[in-house]
Design an enzyme around this catalytic site. Structure first.
Site, PDB file in Angstrom:
ATOM      1  N   ASN A   9       0.387  -7.395  -3.338  1.00 47.29           N
ATOM      2  CA  ASN A   9       0.530  -6.565  -1.944  1.00 47.29           C
ATOM      3  C   ASN A   9       1.760  -7.141  -1.232  1.00 47.29           C
ATOM      4  O   ASN A   9       1.189  -8.472  -0.615  1.00 47.29           O
ATOM      5  CB  ASN A   9      -0.951  -6.493  -1.192  1.00 47.29           C
ATOM      6  CG  ASN A   9      -0.394  -5.721   0.019  1.00 47.29           C
ATOM      7  OD1 ASN A   9       0.618  -4.964   0.317  1.00 47.29           O
ATOM      8  ND2 ASN A   9      -1.575  -5.882   0.929  1.00 47.29           N
ATOM      9  N   TRP A  10       2.796  -6.926  -1.137  1.00 44.71           N
ATOM     10  CA  TRP A  10       3.884  -7.624  -0.579  1.00 44.71           C
ATOM     11  C   TRP A  10       3.971  -7.475   1.011  1.00 44.71           C
ATOM     12  O   TRP A  10       4.386  -8.103   1.732  1.00 44.71           O
ATOM     13  CB  TRP A  10       5.215  -7.114  -1.139  1.00 44.71           C
ATOM     14  CG  TRP A  10       5.721  -7.503  -2.234  1.00 44.71           C
ATOM     15  CD1 TRP A  10       4.859  -8.256  -3.262  1.00 44.71           C
ATOM     16  CD2 TRP A  10       6.874  -7.305  -2.932  1.00 44.71           C
ATOM     17  NE1 TRP A  10       5.598  -8.472  -4.565  1.00 44.71           N
ATOM     18  CE2 TRP A  10       6.931  -7.927  -4.421  1.00 44.71           C
ATOM     19  CE3 TRP A  10       8.017  -6.734  -2.876  1.00 44.71           C
ATOM     20  CZ2 TRP A  10       7.830  -7.859  -5.198  1.00 44.71           C
ATOM     21  CZ3 TRP A  10       9.080  -6.794  -3.690  1.00 44.71           C
ATOM     22  CH2 TRP A  10       8.923  -7.232  -5.033  1.00 44.71           C
ATOM     23  N   LYS A  11       3.003  -6.433   1.315  1.00 47.84           N
ATOM     24  CA  LYS A  11       2.968  -6.064   3.028  1.00 47.84           C
ATOM     25  C   LYS A  11       4.399  -5.756   3.460  1.00 47.84           C
ATOM     26  O   LYS A  11       5.409  -5.408   2.821  1.00 47.84           O
ATOM     27  CB  LYS A  11       2.077  -7.296   3.582  1.00 47.84           C
ATOM     28  CG  LYS A  11       0.977  -7.572   3.155  1.00 47.84           C
ATOM     29  CD  LYS A  11      -0.131  -8.357   4.020  1.00 47.84           C
ATOM     30  CE  LYS A  11      -1.323  -8.663   3.162  1.00 47.84           C
ATOM     31  NZ  LYS A  11      -2.443  -9.177   3.900  1.00 47.84           N
ATOM     32  N   HIS A  94      -6.033  -0.065   3.423  1.00 46.33           N
ATOM     33  CA  HIS A  94      -6.067  -1.493   3.830  1.00 46.33           C
ATOM     34  C   HIS A  94      -6.516  -1.640   5.243  1.00 46.33           C
ATOM     35  O   HIS A  94      -6.344  -1.025   6.022  1.00 46.33           O
ATOM     36  CB  HIS A  94      -4.574  -2.160   3.564  1.00 46.33           C
ATOM     37  CG  HIS A  94      -4.573  -3.594   3.483  1.00 46.33           C
ATOM     38  ND1 HIS A  94      -4.470  -4.297   4.608  1.00 46.33           N
ATOM     39  CD2 HIS A  94      -4.415  -4.550   2.419  1.00 46.33           C
ATOM     40  CE1 HIS A  94      -4.558  -5.540   4.404  1.00 46.33           C
ATOM     41  NE2 HIS A  94      -4.656  -5.497   2.992  1.00 46.33           N
ATOM     42  N   GLU A  96      -5.417  -3.754   7.264  1.00 47.51           N
ATOM     43  CA  GLU A  96      -4.423  -3.788   8.596  1.00 47.51           C
ATOM     44  C   GLU A  96      -4.164  -2.056   8.947  1.00 47.51           C
ATOM     45  O   GLU A  96      -3.696  -2.020  10.027  1.00 47.51           O
ATOM     46  CB  GLU A  96      -3.312  -4.280   7.933  1.00 47.51           C
ATOM     47  CG  GLU A  96      -3.425  -5.857   7.806  1.00 47.51           C
ATOM     48  CD  GLU A  96      -2.627  -6.704   6.524  1.00 47.51           C
ATOM     49  OE1 GLU A  96      -1.723  -6.144   6.112  1.00 47.51           O
ATOM     50  OE2 GLU A  96      -3.140  -7.838   6.470  1.00 47.51           O
ATOM     51  N   GLU A 165     -11.991  -6.326   0.249  1.00 52.93           N
ATOM     52  CA  GLU A 165     -11.426  -7.356   1.040  1.00 52.93           C
ATOM     53  C   GLU A 165     -11.871  -7.748   2.199  1.00 52.93           C
ATOM     54  O   GLU A 165     -11.814  -6.957   3.300  1.00 52.93           O
ATOM     55  CB  GLU A 165      -9.818  -6.782   1.118  1.00 52.93           C
ATOM     56  CG  GLU A 165      -9.127  -6.539  -0.051  1.00 52.93           C
ATOM     57  CD  GLU A 165      -7.457  -6.628   0.320  1.00 52.93           C
ATOM     58  OE1 GLU A 165      -6.833  -7.483  -0.728  1.00 52.93           O
ATOM     59  OE2 GLU A 165      -7.016  -6.264   1.304  1.00 52.93           O
ATOM     60  N   GLY A 171      -5.243 -13.491   4.701  1.00 54.77           N
ATOM     61  CA  GLY A 171      -4.349 -14.042   5.147  1.00 54.77           C
ATOM     62  C   GLY A 171      -4.560 -15.503   6.039  1.00 54.77           C
ATOM     63  O   GLY A 171      -3.819 -16.161   6.538  1.00 54.77           O
ATOM     64  N   SER A 209      -6.970 -14.097   0.439  1.00 54.40           N
ATOM     65  CA  SER A 209      -6.827 -15.337  -0.026  1.00 54.40           C
ATOM     66  C   SER A 209      -6.956 -15.893  -1.128  1.00 54.40           C
ATOM     67  O   SER A 209      -7.456 -16.968  -1.580  1.00 54.40           O
ATOM     68  CB  SER A 209      -7.499 -16.456   1.114  1.00 54.40           C
ATOM     69  OG  SER A 209      -6.865 -16.161   2.439  1.00 54.40           O
ATOM     70  N   GLY A 230      -1.985 -10.781  -1.715  1.00 53.27           N
ATOM     71  CA  GLY A 230      -0.968 -10.894  -0.690  1.00 53.27           C
ATOM     72  C   GLY A 230      -0.292 -12.051  -0.606  1.00 53.27           C
ATOM     73  O   GLY A 230       0.704 -12.131  -1.437  1.00 53.27           O
ATOM     74  N   GLY A 231      -0.277 -12.995   0.117  1.00 53.59           N
ATOM     75  CA  GLY A 231       0.575 -14.036   0.268  1.00 53.59           C
ATOM     76  C   GLY A 231       0.943 -14.775  -1.084  1.00 53.59           C
ATOM     77  O   GLY A 231       2.135 -14.955  -1.347  1.00 53.59           O
TER      78      GLY A 231
HETATM   79  P1  PGA Z   1      -3.994 -12.296   1.200  1.00 53.26           P
HETATM   80  O1  PGA Z   1      -3.866 -10.705   1.426  1.00 53.26           O
HETATM   81  O2  PGA Z   1      -3.877 -12.513  -0.191  1.00 53.26           O
HETATM   82  O3  PGA Z   1      -2.612 -12.751   1.862  1.00 53.26           O
HETATM   83  O4  PGA Z   1      -5.214 -12.754   2.069  1.00 53.26           O
HETATM   84  C1  PGA Z   1      -4.736 -10.138   0.819  1.00 53.26           C
HETATM   85  C2  PGA Z   1      -4.379  -8.381   1.232  1.00 53.26           C
HETATM   86  O5  PGA Z   1      -4.411  -8.153   2.249  1.00 53.26           O
HETATM   87  O6  PGA Z   1      -4.410  -7.282   0.514  1.00 53.26           O
END
Ligand code: PGA
Length: 247
Positions: A9-11, A94, A96, A165, A171, A209, A230-231
């Site tokens: 997930n590149w966001k 998600h 967010e 999640e 994050g 994470s 994500g990251g």
């Molecule tokens: P993260 O994000 O791996 O950076 O914690 C995961 C996500 O939000 O899908």
């Protein structure tokens, strides 16, 4: 055996130049993985990424989709539009988007339904905040979020991917332990089993994470069928390590 799914997930990250370098590095290292692999990219880069990934084992996903089919919804993108770029997955709900864009359980369920009816697999995210966990409400929250999607999608529920999640792990570098994650995954699996005879084939991803160091132990849990990353999906070497752990 069910193949695992590792989805990046590149966001809101990337640029034409950065995406090209990242995808070329992934393609150079991915080989023939023993798991499914996808990257969920910002919508404006779908055409670029589709071209770069053409014919490869890495599938394409988006990060959100409209619950509407077409029409006067300024700024929205329909599933049919996404589908034109060869999309396989779309993330819906998600945290967010729930948190910063006020998305409700019902809206998330409607988005999942719209994606499914267009032939795109929704990756439905559920997860509790730290306050909810500390208050002992983790199970209630994730079950409520998933129940809305089950209610709206009926027997089609076996076609979705679910991502657990925990919001406090996203994050933050503070991943859930493998045991914490498995505990919630087992709850979600039981809920899906009560709703569908095909629940065993539904992929339940963990996200929050997940990284090159902890992927192996998370992915070895009975009900963890992959990861939403994500990251660590923004660094080719880390993402490739996670893919190897899932293979
Ligand atoms: P993260 O994000 O791996 O950076 O914690 C995961 C996500 O939000 O899908």
């Amino acid at each position: 055996m069910k193949k695992k799914l590792i989805a990046g997930n590149w966001k809101m990250n990337g640029s034409l130049a950065v995406n090209e370098v990242l995808l070329k590095a992934m393609l150079a290292g991915v080989g023939r993985p023993g798991c499914q692999v996808a990257v969920c990219v910002p919508a404006v880069y779908l055409a670029q990424c589709q071209a770069l990934l053409a014919g490869s084992v890495i599938e394409l996903g988006a990060q959100d989709v409209s619950s509407h089919e077409s029409g006067a919804y300024t700024g929205e993108i329909s599933p049919a539009m996404l589908k034109e770029f060869g999309l396989r997955y779309v993330i819906v709900g998600h945290s967010e988007r729930r948190q910063y864009h006020g998305e409700t359980d019902e809206l998330v369920a409607a988005k999942a339904q719209r994606a499914l009816s267009t032939g795109i697999t929704p990756i439905v995210c559920v997860g509790e905040t730290l306050a909810e966990r500390e208050a002992g409400h983790t199970e209630d929250v994730v079950k409520r979020q998933l129940a809305a999607v089950i209610h709206t999608n009926g027997h089609c529920i076996s076609e979705v991917v679910v991502a657990y999640e925990p919001v406090w792990a996203i994050g933050t570098g503070l991943s859930a332990t493998a045991e914490q994650a498995q505990q919630v995954h087992a709850v979600l699996r039981a809920q899906l089993k009560a709703a569908s005879p095909n629940a065993d084939r539904i992929k339940l991803l963990y996200g929050g994470s997940m990284n090159a160091a902890n992927a192996q132990s998370l992915l070895s849990q009975a009900d963890i069928d992959g990861g939403l990353i994500g990251g660590a999906s923004l660094k080719a070497s880390d993402f490739l390590t996670i893919i190897a752990a899932a293979s």
